[in-house]
Design a protein around this motif. Sequence first.
Motif, PDB file in Angstrom:
ATOM      1  N   GLU A  55       7.302  61.132  78.187  1.00 28.63           N
ATOM      2  CA  GLU A  55       6.830  60.706  79.496  1.00 28.63           C
ATOM      3  C   GLU A  55       6.307  59.265  79.458  1.00 28.63           C
ATOM      4  N   ALA A  56       5.669  58.911  78.339  1.00 30.39           N
ATOM      5  CA  ALA A  56       5.130  57.555  78.192  1.00 30.39           C
ATOM      6  C   ALA A  56       6.243  56.549  77.935  1.00 30.39           C
ATOM      7  N   ASP A  57       7.229  56.951  77.116  1.00 31.08           N
ATOM      8  CA  ASP A  57       8.348  56.055  76.789  1.00 31.08           C
ATOM      9  C   ASP A  57       9.540  56.906  76.379  1.00 31.08           C
ATOM     10  N   SER A  58      10.497  57.059  77.264  1.00 35.30           N
ATOM     11  CA  SER A  58      11.646  57.927  76.996  1.00 35.30           C
ATOM     12  C   SER A  58      12.465  57.461  75.802  1.00 35.30           C
ATOM     13  N   ARG A  59      12.385  56.168  75.481  1.00 36.29           N
ATOM     14  CA  ARG A  59      13.154  55.643  74.346  1.00 36.29           C
ATOM     15  C   ARG A  59      12.541  56.022  72.996  1.00 36.29           C
ATOM     16  N   SER A  60      11.329  56.571  73.020  1.00 36.83           N
ATOM     17  CA  SER A  60      10.636  56.879  71.763  1.00 36.83           C
ATOM     18  C   SER A  60      10.978  58.256  71.206  1.00 36.83           C
ATOM     19  N   VAL A  61      11.768  59.034  71.931  1.00 34.93           N
ATOM     20  CA  VAL A  61      12.139  60.385  71.471  1.00 34.93           C
ATOM     21  C   VAL A  61      13.651  60.475  71.352  1.00 34.93           C
ATOM     22  N   PRO A  62      14.153  61.330  70.451  1.00 40.36           N
ATOM     23  CA  PRO A  62      15.606  61.391  70.216  1.00 40.36           C
ATOM     24  C   PRO A  62      16.413  61.970  71.370  1.00 40.36           C
ATOM     25  N   TYR A  63      15.826  62.911  72.110  1.00 38.41           N
ATOM     26  CA  TYR A  63      16.562  63.551  73.202  1.00 38.41           C
ATOM     27  C   TYR A  63      15.738  63.505  74.490  1.00 38.41           C
TER      28      TYR A  63
END
Length: 274
Positions: A55-63
């Motif tokens: 939620e904070a940064d979608s690019r920080s998680v793999p999926y």
Amino acid sequence: MTETRADVAAIREALAAEFGVAVNEARARLAAILEPALPTVAFLAALASELNQAEADSRSVPYPELADPDQYWHGSVKPQMRTLREQVAAIVEWLDDRVVAAMEIAERELNIMVDEAVNGLGINHLADRAELERLLHERCSELHRQMAKLLQVLPDPAPFAAVRAAYSENLRAQAVNDVDALKLRYLAEAGGDEAHQRFAEQQWSETYGDRVTHRLAMLAAISPWRHQELALVGYERTLADCEAAVEESITRLQSPLGGLPGLLLERFDRAIND
């Protein structure tokens, strides 16, 4: 003890041992695939952390697409359920085959009982037949109960129940905290003199339970609680499918036992009438 009775005793002992080994092995196999899939309290916490991160940064998680609950259900939970269901079905099929093979030993035992009755025939054939019928029904009932013990292969439901309870407690605690945090604002907005404040306090107390219930419903529909619930539901359904598969297997295996005494008595009748 005659040789035939000794044979029957040995076969029964071997059959009981085979059932025990089959149950233990099937239980271990099921545990090996189901226990690692259990959504533990630690897993739920990690899931919540990853959702907050997404939620904070979608690019920080793999999926990042799995932050959507529908995508999470169809892209993660359902595929895992399908895989587990297939693995459970394979184990139950293996257990079926193992028990069917063991029942061939049981049929040999029952045939020995018939042969013994024929060889030991006395003057009163009807009495001998009635005694054989009693023994056959008694033994088939024992086998029926023995097959029911296959339910012991099912995993212990306690670990999942504990996780489910912890989730419910955490969800309620969050709802209570959220509602409690609104009290001062509620009283401030009510305003008025001391008497009016006492009335507002009373109104708050009377509606407190409804407020918590409403907040519970709201939280359950949003991240991370919605995702956690989906993870729990997926595993819950997997356990239910496993239980249903084992119960169906037991019913299928027990079914022929009902007709066995009649078939064996027909064999006895043919033998003494030839």
